[in-house]
Motif scaffolding. Structure first.
Motif, mmCIF file in Angstrom:
data_model
loop_
_atom_site.group_PDB
_atom_site.id
_atom_site.type_symbol
_atom_site.label_atom_id
_atom_site.label_comp_id
_atom_site.label_asym_id
_atom_site.label_seq_id
_atom_site.Cartn_x
_atom_site.Cartn_y
_atom_site.Cartn_z
ATOM 1 N N UNK A 20 0.846 -1.205 0.000
ATOM 2 C CA UNK A 20 0.000 0.000 0.000
ATOM 3 C C UNK A 20 0.876 1.249 0.000
ATOM 4 N N UNK A 21 1.923 1.255 0.826
ATOM 5 C CA UNK A 21 2.815 2.412 0.884
ATOM 6 C C UNK A 21 3.530 2.606 -0.441
ATOM 7 N N UNK A 22 4.005 1.516 -1.051
ATOM 8 C CA UNK A 22 4.681 1.608 -2.343
ATOM 9 C C UNK A 22 3.738 2.138 -3.414
ATOM 10 N N UNK A 23 2.507 1.630 -3.410
ATOM 11 C CA UNK A 23 1.506 2.094 -4.379
ATOM 12 C C UNK A 23 1.232 3.582 -4.201
ATOM 13 N N UNK A 24 1.019 3.988 -2.958
ATOM 14 C CA UNK A 24 0.736 5.405 -2.702
ATOM 15 C C UNK A 24 1.947 6.273 -2.992
ATOM 16 N N UNK A 25 3.142 5.688 -2.961
ATOM 17 C CA UNK A 25 4.358 6.416 -3.312
ATOM 18 C C UNK A 25 4.588 6.541 -4.801
ATOM 19 N N UNK A 26 3.732 5.898 -5.614
ATOM 20 C CA UNK A 26 3.790 6.082 -7.060
ATOM 21 C C UNK A 26 4.533 5.019 -7.827
ATOM 22 N N UNK A 27 4.907 3.896 -7.184
ATOM 23 C CA UNK A 27 5.671 2.871 -7.892
ATOM 24 C C UNK A 27 4.704 1.915 -8.587
ATOM 25 N N UNK A 28 4.750 1.818 -9.914
ATOM 26 C CA UNK A 28 3.766 1.019 -10.650
ATOM 27 C C UNK A 28 3.728 -0.452 -10.242
ATOM 28 N N UNK A 29 4.888 -1.044 -9.964
ATOM 29 C CA UNK A 29 4.895 -2.455 -9.563
ATOM 30 C C UNK A 29 4.268 -2.615 -8.183
ATOM 31 N N UNK A 30 4.470 -1.642 -7.316
ATOM 32 C CA UNK A 30 3.808 -1.663 -6.015
ATOM 33 C C UNK A 30 2.303 -1.543 -6.159
ATOM 34 N N UNK A 31 1.851 -0.683 -7.098
ATOM 35 C CA UNK A 31 0.419 -0.554 -7.352
ATOM 36 C C UNK A 31 -0.180 -1.879 -7.792
ATOM 37 N N UNK A 32 0.520 -2.575 -8.666
ATOM 38 C CA UNK A 32 0.009 -3.856 -9.170
ATOM 39 C C UNK A 32 -0.086 -4.882 -8.044
#
Length: 325
Positions: free
Chosen positions: A197-209
């Protein structure tokens, strides 16, 4: 075009300590942008001539990615790629120092074409650590991540993640997902979700996935759709393929309203990746499935939509790791 979308990671400061940066002409900057697009699409041979223009002008980032492209094309650090790594490292590029420090010269020795080196590999690693460690200890998140790459010490990865580095957060999630760390049974999944969740909210596309997939496992389809689409909007190839397939209901797994025209358009965009990533068989198969559902007029509409999307969204990218192996 927004250059932040061209780099393989979204939060790079490059840590050039006191070194002057090259000023590129508009033509050189355009060549660099095109080279980075092709590099991120896993087309190192196509990227090389564009990156060479900016590298010759003294741009350390172009020098680094030119070296990466040449190394990947040749499958080892040949004399030409070594030259450009050293040029970037001489300007304080820590990523170039790390690659020089990691270099295994056994292949070039077998081929009897090793180039003379400026300094032993271990000295490059020491120099990178000398620059990065004080910054890391002073709270710089990227320097903490660099220290992890230099030491392979999870202490630094955790510190970088805690400091908000989205790629470190992604790798913390991946490590815990693979069973690393000690947790009570019900705590592990919560920690994995926290990092993704933190990676996604930080803008990293792989984290979002990863966060989207985790939400789908919890049957939160609205959350999945939100983050899968956000990831696709960055140009991330994997989620564009998934998003297009979902919209076209090929298959219908996540509750998207049917939009076969947009789905076809997004998959059609990926035909551009004819030289990298090995996706063309999947793209061809999916386009055939979707085209059976729509008319020739709708296919023409989809191709027009794809053209507009390309002009108004970030370029396609696999978002490869900057420090590739």
């Amino acid at each position: 075009m927004n250059l932040k979308w061209l780099i393989p990671i979204t939060v790079i400061s490059y840590l050039c300590s006191g070194f002057a940066l090259a000023q590129l002409s508009p033509e050189q900057a355009t060549a660099k942008e095109q080279g980075l697009i092709l590099y991120n699409q896993l087309k190192p041979s196509y990227a090389t001539p564009f990156l060479s223009i900016a590298a010759e002008a003294g741009d350390h980032e172009a020098q680094y990615f030119l070296a990466e492209s040449l190394r990947k094309k040749n499958h080892y650090m040949n004399p030409e790629s070594q030259k450009w790594y050293e040029a970037a490292a001489d300007q304080g590029d820590l990523y170039a120092m790390i690659q020089l420090g990691r270099n295994d010269d056994s292949l070039c020795k077998n081929l009897q074409n090793c180039a003379p080196v400026q300094k032993p590999a271990i000295e490059w690693l020491k120099q990178a650590q000398h620059i990065a460690k004080p910054k890391a200890e002073n709270g710089d998140a990227e320097s903490m991540y660099i220290m992890y790459e230099l030491t392979v010490d999870k202490y630094w990865l955790k510190r970088a993640a805690d400091a908000g580095h989205p790629i470190a957060q992604y790798w913390m999630g991946i490590a815990e997902k693979q069973g690393e760390g000690f947790f009570l049974p019900w705590q592990r999944q919560d920690s994995i979700e926290k990092w993704f969740k933190a990676s996604a909210e930080g803008g990293y596309p792989k984290g979002m996935r990863e966060y989207a997939l985790l939400l789908s496992e919890k049957n939160d389809m609205e959350g999945y759709r939100k983050w899968n689409e956000k990831s696709a909007l960055t140009g991330y190839v994997s989620t564009i393929f998934e998003y297009g397939s979902d919209l076209a209901h090929e298959p219908d797994l996540y509750g998207y309203p049917l939009d076969a025209v947009k789905g076809y358009a997004l998959i059609y965009l990926l035909k551009e990746l004819d030289g990298g990533g090995g996706m063309q068989a999947d793209v061809k198969d999916q386009l055939q499935k979707i085209s059976s559902k729509i008319t020739p007029e709708q296919i023409a509409e989809a191709k027009s939509f794809a053209k507009t999307w390309k002009e108004t969204h970030p370029p396609l990218s696999f978002f490869p790791e900057k420090l590739s192996r």
